[in-house]
Write a protein that holds these residues in place. Structure first.
Motif, mmCIF file in Angstrom:
data_model
loop_
_atom_site.group_PDB
_atom_site.id
_atom_site.type_symbol
_atom_site.label_atom_id
_atom_site.label_comp_id
_atom_site.label_asym_id
_atom_site.label_seq_id
_atom_site.Cartn_x
_atom_site.Cartn_y
_atom_site.Cartn_z
ATOM 1 N N ASN A 200 77.826 -76.989 10.273
ATOM 2 C CA ASN A 200 78.464 -78.270 10.586
ATOM 3 C C ASN A 200 79.974 -78.121 10.685
ATOM 4 N N VAL A 201 80.564 -77.377 9.765
ATOM 5 C CA VAL A 201 82.012 -77.153 9.767
ATOM 6 C C VAL A 201 82.433 -76.422 11.049
ATOM 7 N N PHE A 202 81.675 -75.397 11.433
ATOM 8 C CA PHE A 202 82.001 -74.684 12.674
ATOM 9 C C PHE A 202 81.939 -75.617 13.883
ATOM 10 N N LYS A 203 80.966 -76.519 13.915
ATOM 11 C CA LYS A 203 80.871 -77.481 15.026
ATOM 12 C C LYS A 203 82.083 -78.403 15.039
ATOM 13 N N LEU A 204 82.509 -78.852 13.863
ATOM 14 C CA LEU A 204 83.691 -79.721 13.790
ATOM 15 C C LEU A 204 84.949 -78.978 14.233
ATOM 16 N N ILE A 205 85.082 -77.727 13.816
ATOM 17 C CA ILE A 205 86.244 -76.930 14.218
ATOM 18 C C ILE A 205 86.244 -76.702 15.721
ATOM 19 N N ASN A 206 85.087 -76.402 16.284
ATOM 20 C CA ASN A 206 85.005 -76.190 17.734
ATOM 21 C C ASN A 206 85.323 -77.452 18.510
ATOM 22 N N LEU A 207 84.913 -78.600 17.989
ATOM 23 C CA LEU A 207 85.243 -79.879 18.618
ATOM 24 C C LEU A 207 86.755 -80.070 18.638
ATOM 25 N N ARG A 208 87.388 -79.798 17.527
ATOM 26 C CA ARG A 208 88.854 -79.915 17.425
ATOM 27 C C ARG A 208 89.533 -78.927 18.372
ATOM 28 N N LYS A 209 89.033 -77.707 18.389
ATOM 29 C CA LYS A 209 89.605 -76.668 19.252
ATOM 30 C C LYS A 209 89.514 -77.073 20.724
ATOM 31 N N ARG A 210 88.331 -77.553 21.134
ATOM 32 C CA ARG A 210 88.155 -77.993 22.520
ATOM 33 C C ARG A 210 89.123 -79.109 22.864
ATOM 34 N N SER A 211 89.279 -80.044 21.962
ATOM 35 C CA SER A 211 90.172 -81.177 22.189
ATOM 36 C C SER A 211 91.616 -80.706 22.364
ATOM 37 N N MET A 212 92.029 -79.751 21.537
ATOM 38 C CA MET A 212 93.402 -79.249 21.621
ATOM 39 C C MET A 212 93.618 -78.457 22.910
ATOM 40 N N LEU A 213 92.630 -77.691 23.340
ATOM 41 C CA LEU A 213 92.753 -76.930 24.577
ATOM 42 C C LEU A 213 92.849 -77.844 25.790
ATOM 43 N N PHE B 244 74.579 -84.098 11.827
ATOM 44 C CA PHE B 244 75.076 -83.307 10.719
ATOM 45 C C PHE B 244 74.306 -83.615 9.438
ATOM 46 N N SER B 245 74.506 -82.766 8.432
ATOM 47 C CA SER B 245 73.826 -82.938 7.145
ATOM 48 C C SER B 245 74.240 -84.270 6.504
ATOM 49 N N ASP B 246 73.388 -84.759 5.624
ATOM 50 C CA ASP B 246 73.697 -86.000 4.907
ATOM 51 C C ASP B 246 75.018 -85.881 4.157
ATOM 52 N N TYR B 247 75.254 -84.705 3.568
ATOM 53 C CA TYR B 247 76.491 -84.483 2.811
ATOM 54 C C TYR B 247 77.720 -84.626 3.712
ATOM 55 N N VAL B 248 77.710 -83.982 4.876
ATOM 56 C CA VAL B 248 78.863 -84.044 5.783
ATOM 57 C C VAL B 248 79.035 -85.478 6.293
ATOM 58 N N GLN B 249 77.945 -86.155 6.568
ATOM 59 C CA GLN B 249 78.032 -87.551 7.010
ATOM 60 C C GLN B 249 78.689 -88.425 5.941
ATOM 61 N N LYS B 250 78.324 -88.198 4.682
ATOM 62 C CA LYS B 250 78.903 -88.988 3.587
ATOM 63 C C LYS B 250 80.393 -88.712 3.438
ATOM 64 N N VAL B 251 80.783 -87.439 3.487
ATOM 65 C CA VAL B 251 82.206 -87.103 3.377
ATOM 66 C C VAL B 251 82.973 -87.752 4.524
#
Length: 74
Positions: free
Chosen positions: A58-71, A26-33
């Protein structure tokens, strides 16, 4: 907020380990947050300023990760 918006992405306990492994992609910014976000109740709440396409992707990848986990948990 001229020219950007803020997205809230909650990384749950089930996704924390996998998200940590993916962070170098992910971007440096997302890594820092992610690094600076406190963990509470096994979750990290990421308030991300969407200012460019890379952060949005990056946000879409994080959302998809969460979605997969919930499914998978159902």
């Amino acid at each position: 907020m001229q020219g950007y918006f803020i997205a809230l992405v909650v990384i749950g306990n089930r996704e924390l380990a996998e998200t940590g492994l993916l962070m170098p992609l992910f971007s440096d910014y997302v890594q820092k947050v992610f690094r600076d976000a406190k963990t509470g109740n096994g979750q990290k709440w990421l308030m991300l300023e969407i200012r460019d396409k890379e952060i949005m992707d990056n946000v879409f990848k994080l959302i998809n990760l969460r979605k997969r986990s919930m499914l998978l948990s159902n």
